[in-house]
Write an enzyme that holds these catalytic residues in place. Structure first.
Site, mmCIF file in Angstrom:
data_model
loop_
_atom_site.group_PDB
_atom_site.id
_atom_site.type_symbol
_atom_site.label_atom_id
_atom_site.label_comp_id
_atom_site.label_asym_id
_atom_site.label_seq_id
_atom_site.Cartn_x
_atom_site.Cartn_y
_atom_site.Cartn_z
ATOM 1 N N PRO A 10 6.079 5.288 4.044
ATOM 2 C CA PRO A 10 6.213 5.066 5.480
ATOM 3 C C PRO A 10 5.952 3.633 5.935
ATOM 4 C CG PRO A 10 4.267 6.381 4.995
ATOM 5 C CD PRO A 10 5.075 6.310 3.737
ATOM 6 N N ASN A 11 6.783 3.224 6.869
ATOM 7 C CA ASN A 11 6.705 1.913 7.547
ATOM 8 C C ASN A 11 7.129 0.736 6.679
ATOM 9 O OD1 ASN A 11 5.600 2.992 10.047
ATOM 10 N ND2 ASN A 11 3.769 3.416 8.847
ATOM 11 N N ARG A 18 6.939 -6.315 10.200
ATOM 12 C CA ARG A 18 5.711 -5.560 10.434
ATOM 13 C C ARG A 18 4.498 -6.379 9.963
ATOM 14 N NH1 ARG A 18 3.655 -1.099 6.051
ATOM 15 N NH2 ARG A 18 1.863 -0.433 7.259
ATOM 16 N N TYR A 23 1.912 -8.535 5.339
ATOM 17 C CA TYR A 23 2.996 -8.089 4.455
ATOM 18 C C TYR A 23 4.114 -9.121 4.246
ATOM 19 C CZ TYR A 23 0.698 -3.588 5.186
ATOM 20 O OH TYR A 23 -0.230 -2.581 5.235
ATOM 21 N N ASN A 72 5.234 2.701 -4.022
ATOM 22 C CA ASN A 72 4.319 2.269 -2.970
ATOM 23 C C ASN A 72 4.321 3.388 -1.937
ATOM 24 O OD1 ASN A 72 2.822 1.126 -0.951
ATOM 25 N ND2 ASN A 72 3.898 -0.841 -0.964
ATOM 26 N N ALA A 75 0.814 4.505 3.480
ATOM 27 C CA ALA A 75 -0.325 5.244 4.057
ATOM 28 C C ALA A 75 -0.587 6.568 3.333
ATOM 29 C CB ALA A 75 -0.076 5.488 5.542
ATOM 30 N N HIS A 78 -3.434 7.228 0.693
ATOM 31 C CA HIS A 78 -4.813 7.552 1.053
ATOM 32 C C HIS A 78 -4.985 8.992 1.520
ATOM 33 C CE1 HIS A 78 -4.778 3.233 0.851
ATOM 34 N NE2 HIS A 78 -3.965 3.142 1.891
ATOM 35 N N ASP A 85 -0.010 15.378 -6.661
ATOM 36 C CA ASP A 85 0.365 16.507 -7.522
ATOM 37 C C ASP A 85 1.754 16.318 -8.125
ATOM 38 O OD1 ASP A 85 -2.037 17.773 -7.093
ATOM 39 O OD2 ASP A 85 -1.250 19.335 -5.762
ATOM 40 N N GLU A 96 1.664 2.627 -9.528
ATOM 41 C CA GLU A 96 1.338 2.534 -8.099
ATOM 42 C C GLU A 96 1.279 1.066 -7.710
ATOM 43 O OE1 GLU A 96 -2.475 4.331 -7.198
ATOM 44 O OE2 GLU A 96 -2.601 3.297 -5.262
ATOM 45 N N HIS A 98 0.882 -1.883 -4.374
ATOM 46 C CA HIS A 98 0.620 -2.221 -2.979
ATOM 47 C C HIS A 98 0.851 -3.706 -2.800
ATOM 48 C CE1 HIS A 98 -0.987 1.738 -2.319
ATOM 49 N NE2 HIS A 98 -1.654 1.589 -3.449
ATOM 50 N N ILE A 99 1.408 -4.037 -1.663
ATOM 51 C CA ILE A 99 1.679 -5.439 -1.353
ATOM 52 C C ILE A 99 0.361 -6.165 -1.072
ATOM 53 C CG2 ILE A 99 2.805 -6.955 0.346
ATOM 54 C CD1 ILE A 99 4.802 -4.484 0.743
ATOM 55 N N SER A 100 -0.471 -5.524 -0.257
ATOM 56 C CA SER A 100 -1.771 -6.123 0.094
ATOM 57 C C SER A 100 -2.833 -5.658 -0.896
ATOM 58 C CB SER A 100 -2.159 -5.702 1.512
ATOM 59 O OG SER A 100 -2.334 -4.295 1.588
ATOM 60 N N ARG A 105 -9.414 -4.640 2.360
ATOM 61 C CA ARG A 105 -9.093 -4.226 3.735
ATOM 62 C C ARG A 105 -10.041 -3.118 4.209
ATOM 63 N NH1 ARG A 105 -2.873 -3.283 4.252
ATOM 64 N NH2 ARG A 105 -3.466 -3.354 6.459
ATOM 65 N N ARG A 109 -8.767 2.448 3.254
ATOM 66 C CA ARG A 109 -7.701 2.089 2.306
ATOM 67 C C ARG A 109 -8.227 1.947 0.872
ATOM 68 N NH1 ARG A 109 -3.382 0.701 5.771
ATOM 69 N NH2 ARG A 109 -4.159 -0.137 7.703
HETATM 70 C C1 DQA Z 1 0.263 -0.664 1.524
HETATM 71 C C2 DQA Z 1 -1.229 -0.504 1.858
HETATM 72 C C3 DQA Z 1 -1.471 0.765 2.638
HETATM 73 O O1 DQA Z 1 -2.856 0.913 2.940
HETATM 74 C C4 DQA Z 1 -0.700 0.743 3.947
HETATM 75 O O2 DQA Z 1 -0.854 1.979 4.624
HETATM 76 C C5 DQA Z 1 0.726 0.392 3.792
HETATM 77 C C6 DQA Z 1 1.129 -0.586 2.769
HETATM 78 C C7 DQA Z 1 0.566 -2.006 0.839
HETATM 79 O O3 DQA Z 1 1.633 -2.111 0.246
HETATM 80 O O4 DQA Z 1 -0.224 -2.952 0.935
HETATM 81 O O5 DQA Z 1 1.575 0.845 4.549
HETATM 82 O O6 DQA Z 1 0.625 0.367 0.625
#
Ligand code: DQA
Length: 138
Positions: A10-11, A18, A23, A72, A75, A78, A85, A96, A98-100, A105, A109
């Site tokens: 998502p997002n 964003r 990001y 990725n 959200a 978490h 599963d 897995e 993550h960009i950040s 943070r 998270r």
């Molecule tokens: C994220 C980190 C997550 O906590 C956040 O909800 C995101 C992006 C990252 O790529 O840093 O949407 O997965």
């Protein structure tokens, strides 16, 4: 030719516009086309969804035939027992990403429900996290 899929949650369709301080300002589509032209010997598919069940459907669809999944879950990382599963249920390894740096943070998270089922975790390197994950499959 190895088949890898990048699945974004998502997002992440809003990358480039964003929270650019966190990001970055590059859209994922731009990044992906650069990545594809750099790694022409790999078939890289891409899927993004804001919907938890669609991510689970995609994991099940590719999870017995692809060579690797770069996920990725954003959200849902978490919160989603369902995604955790499905990673356990499929045979294709999942990295897995993550960009950040989620550990630098907010506290909520810091906990990933999916890490224990992943082959490994890469976070905090901006969009380059995806390329590092791709390299980890070879
Ligand atoms: C994220 C980190 C997550 O906590 C956040 O909800 C995101 C992006 C990252 O790529 O840093 O949407 O997965």
């Amino acid at each position: 030719m190895k088949k890898i899929i990048i699945i974004n949650g998502p997002n992440l369709n809003l990358l480039g516009q964003r929270e650019t301080d966190i990001y970055g300002n590059k859209s994922f589509e731009n990044y992906l086309s650069d990545l594809k032209s750099k790694y022409t010997d790999v078939e890289i598919e891409y899927f993004q969804s804001n919907i938890e069940g669609e991510i689970i459907d995609k994991l099940q669809e590719v999870g017995f035939s692809f060579d690797g999944i770069i996920l990725n879950a954003a959200a849902y990382t978490h919160t989603s027992v369902g995604i955790a599963d499905s990673i356990a249920a499929i045979s294709t390894p999942v990295i897995e990403v993550h960009i950040s740096n989620i550990y630098a943070r907010e506290k909520f998270r810091h906990n990933s429900l999916i890490s224990r089922n992943a082959k490994g975790v890469i976070c905090g390197f901006g969009l380059q996290s995806y390329e590092l994950a791709l390299k980890a499959f070879f």
